[in-house]
Design a protein around this motif. Sequence first.
Motif, mmCIF file in Angstrom:
data_model
loop_
_atom_site.group_PDB
_atom_site.id
_atom_site.type_symbol
_atom_site.label_atom_id
_atom_site.label_comp_id
_atom_site.label_asym_id
_atom_site.label_seq_id
_atom_site.Cartn_x
_atom_site.Cartn_y
_atom_site.Cartn_z
ATOM 1 N N ASN A 227 0.862 -1.198 0.000
ATOM 2 C CA ASN A 227 0.000 0.000 0.000
ATOM 3 C C ASN A 227 0.891 1.239 0.000
ATOM 4 O OD1 ASN A 227 -2.805 -1.313 0.586
ATOM 5 N ND2 ASN A 227 -1.433 -2.208 2.116
ATOM 6 N N ARG A 228 1.846 1.260 -0.913
ATOM 7 C CA ARG A 228 2.931 2.236 -0.856
ATOM 8 C C ARG A 228 2.455 3.676 -1.011
ATOM 9 N NH1 ARG A 228 7.671 3.089 1.646
ATOM 10 N NH2 ARG A 228 9.448 3.423 0.264
ATOM 11 N N THR A 229 1.430 3.925 -1.817
ATOM 12 C CA THR A 229 0.996 5.315 -1.994
ATOM 13 C C THR A 229 0.422 5.887 -0.699
ATOM 14 O OG1 THR A 229 -1.134 4.545 -2.878
ATOM 15 C CG2 THR A 229 0.581 5.139 -4.474
ATOM 16 N N ARG A 233 2.785 8.660 2.418
ATOM 17 C CA ARG A 233 2.224 9.907 2.946
ATOM 18 C C ARG A 233 2.709 10.208 4.360
ATOM 19 N NH1 ARG A 233 -4.132 9.714 0.909
ATOM 20 N NH2 ARG A 233 -3.660 9.290 -1.286
ATOM 21 N N PHE A 543 9.585 2.866 -4.840
ATOM 22 C CA PHE A 543 8.934 1.617 -5.222
ATOM 23 C C PHE A 543 10.027 0.571 -5.432
ATOM 24 C CE2 PHE A 543 6.233 5.126 -6.573
ATOM 25 C CZ PHE A 543 5.039 4.804 -5.931
#
Length: 552
Positions: A227-229, A233, A543
């Motif tokens: 859930n990198r995006t 944050r 990423f």
Amino acid sequence: MAEPAAASSAGDAPEPPSKNALKKAQKEKEKAEKKAAAKARELADRQKKEAADGEDVSKDSYGELPLLDSKGSDSTSTSRVLLSTIAEHEDKEITFRCWVENARSQSAKLAFVNLRQEVDTVQAVIAASDKLSKQMVKFCGTVSTESTLVVTGLVKRVKEPIKSATVKDFELHILKLFVEVKAEVPLPLQVEDAERPMPEAGLGDEDEKPAEGDARPLVGLNTRLNNRTIDLRAKINQAIFGIKSGVYLLFLEFLSKKRFTHVQTPKILGAASEGGANVFEVNYFGKKAYLAQSPQFYKQMLIASRFQRVMEIGPVFRAENSNTARHLTEFTGLDMEMEIQEHYHEVMSVLEDLMLFIFNELNTRYKKETELVRSVYHIDEFKLPESGKVPRIPFVEGIKMLREAGEEVNDYDDMSTPQEKHLGRLVLEKYNSDFYVLDQFPLAIRPAYTMPSPHNPLLSNSYDMFMRGQEILSGAQRIHDAELLADQMRKHDPPIDPNGAGTKEYVDSFRYGCPPHGGGGFGLERIVQFWLGLPNIRMCSAFPRDPQRVTP
């Protein structure tokens, strides 16, 4: 005789109500009138409230905006500010884009919203008044976390520091709040959980149950990367990549002042640039090609082309099945190559001063970001030597230090990772420096283009640089004579054909006169990892790519 009596009875008048009965009736009447009046007032108040609610004096000051430019709307030319400059706008109205860190309603007339922009957060207050409706208060207090907003408010100084925001001395009194993009809920990963350290077990891949007395689990690396995006944050991650960008820019700044030319070399090669099997093979129009393990061949060919000093920042690919906390299959290389006037230590001096410049500037220009990350991943401050006093330790002396400390290692063996870390602790204890150089590595464990040592044929004019006992750079003087280079390539383990496809052009470039030269290549992600004391290098790649991961 009976008739007169009957007539007398029929003619009698009814008796009047008693005084008590009259009082009771009067009270009942008054009670009914009061009840009717109360109902009338209640109805009037409700009608007045409904009328007021229907008007909504703030209706044009909040709500959800249409998709940007989907309605062909014109620019308002409203000046936007950065949240980091809020102290410059005391008692003034400001407008800025931000997102919701959290929102909460205190009552029907009061709500608080924590707003964030980059790594800065501010507490915003919205209170109902004659000019600001309760409907708007309710809307602001229920905006979903992570929604993107455009906010206008009045900057006010507070009496007590605000603990829940990075902006401590000011708060924002909201005048307008529009949702630009609404975030779906629930989120797959809570941003506040990404602010916490990873589990200590293993590489932090798996989630870990919360400690006793803590309701929140520690989120593992796989969950974060999947859930990198959302993970990115987190303020700590924004700080990590701010520092990474800083290292990149400082590298260019320093070497540009030293007259290095910034170049870009191919990443699709006809031969493996480092030799060996750790290359990614690709089908290139029916022929074999390889992803670049480094820009090595081309850096040297540019020196042969009369470029005195070159540098490059670009992707590097290594097909090593290394599932460790410090290895990636694709990373960012910081490379340089330069002419040598008299001795290869000239190159080492430039590289040492380069790194000291980067470290010192990180301590000043990126102090806030560094402190933020280290507040989560606690590590000692990086110990720095002075310019010209970077410990240069001959490889054989490093081996001797390890033996004296109880390690079993042969004179010309490559050090294992645990041995490198052990040596780092010994160097720190002896020289009070987390940054040092190992010089004169055994020739057998270096690439074929490495210049042999004139003092010992088993050693080479090569060096590695270390941070906290872990390698960040590999470099050397390169062979600039075509015949010697071809001979060393044939002797290499495994042998390399100097006349093979992709290597012949490289070897031939030295047949037409090439000055002595040397250089080195850093791993950008490793510099960031070891500077901040992070547990895993994947945290330093937006990423990351490793043997198990090619998505997202």
